[in-house]
Design an enzyme around this catalytic site. Structure first.
Site, PDB file in Angstrom:
ATOM      1  N   ASP A 138       0.830  -1.202   0.000  1.00 25.50           N
ATOM      2  CA  ASP A 138       0.000   0.000   0.000  1.00 25.50           C
ATOM      3  C   ASP A 138       0.869   1.258   0.000  1.00 25.50           C
ATOM      4  OD1 ASP A 138      -2.625   1.448   0.447  1.00 25.50           O
ATOM      5  OD2 ASP A 138      -1.597   1.971   2.307  1.00 25.50           O
TER       6      ASP A 138
ATOM      7  N   ARG B 298      -8.789  10.278 -13.864  1.00 24.14           N
ATOM      8  CA  ARG B 298      -8.323  10.325 -12.470  1.00 24.14           C
ATOM      9  C   ARG B 298      -7.768   8.977 -11.998  1.00 24.14           C
ATOM     10  NH1 ARG B 298     -12.572  12.124  -8.559  1.00 24.14           N
ATOM     11  NH2 ARG B 298     -10.776  12.097  -7.165  1.00 24.14           N
ATOM     12  N   LYS B 299      -7.782   7.962 -12.857  1.00 20.73           N
ATOM     13  CA  LYS B 299      -7.323   6.626 -12.464  1.00 20.73           C
ATOM     14  C   LYS B 299      -5.868   6.403 -12.859  1.00 20.73           C
ATOM     15  CE  LYS B 299     -11.876   4.578 -12.994  1.00 20.73           C
ATOM     16  NZ  LYS B 299     -12.673   3.554 -13.695  1.00 20.73           N
TER      17      LYS B 299
END
Length: 159
Positions: free
Chosen positions: A86, A131-132
Site C-alpha cells: 500500500d 483520475r485513475k
C-alpha cells in the site's frame, strides 16, 4: 513495566543499500508524515525501509521485515506485506507526479516471507487515464517472489 522493558529486543543495523544506478529518494519530503505507519521508524523492530529511484524514475525500495511483523511462525504476516505494498505503490504514483489516494489494492501472495529478511520492492506506474492511475509492484529477494500487487489509485482533485 520492568518486564516489558526487559523483553524489548533491539536488532542490529540492517543493510538497505540500493543497486548500482539507484538514487536515494526522500519520500517524506514528497508526501509528509503520512509514511509513519510502515517506514516511519528507521531503527525499529517492525519495518525498516529505504526508497530509491532508478534511471527511468521507477520507485524501488529495500525493506526489512522485523520480528514485530510476525504472522505464521518465523514469517511476516500477510497484513504486513499488504501494508508495505500500500505504501510503496501509492508512493510510486506520487513520485511519478500523481497526487493520489489508493482506491483498490490487490495483493497476491506467492511465498512466505521469512522474518528479519531484506527484500526488494519494484514498482511502476502502468497507466494513467482521467483520475485513475494503475501501479504494479513485486516484492522479491533473488529468484524468490514473495508477493505481487496491483493498485488502482485515484488522483486527488485540486492537488
Amino acid at each position: 513495566m520492568a518486564n516489558a522493558a526487559a523483553e524489548t529486543v533491539c536488532t542490529p543495523p540492517v543493510d538497505l543499500s540500493g543497486e548500482a544506478g539507484w538514487v536515494p529518494f526522500d519520500a517524506p519530503s514528497l508526501v509528509g508524515e503520512s509514511l509513519r505507519f510502515v517506514s516511519g521508524d528507521p531503527a525499529g523492530n517492525r519495518f525498516r525501509v529505504r526508497y530509491y529511484r532508478d534511471g527511468e524514475k521507477h520507485l524501488h525500495a529495500r525493506i526489512w521485515f522485523g520480528p514485530e511483523t510476525g504472522g505464521p511462525p518465523g514469517h511476516a504476516h500477510g497484513g504486513a506485506v499488504a501494508a508495505v505494498m500500500d505504501e510503496a505503490l501509492g508512493l510510486a504514483a506520487w513520485a511519478a507526479g500523481y497526487p493520489i489516494v489508493v482506491g483498490n489494492l490487490n495483493v497476491s501472495f506467492r511465498a512466505m516471507l521469512p522474518l528479519e529478511t531484506v527484500v526488494t520492492l519494484e514498482s511502476r506506474v502502468i497507466s494513467a487515464e482521467g483520475r485513475k492511475v494503475m501501479v504494479h509492484g513485486r516484492l522479491f529477494r533473488g529468484e524468490t517472489l514473495f508477493a505481487e500487487g496491483e493498485c488502482l489509485c485515484i488522483t486527488i482533485p485540486g492537488c
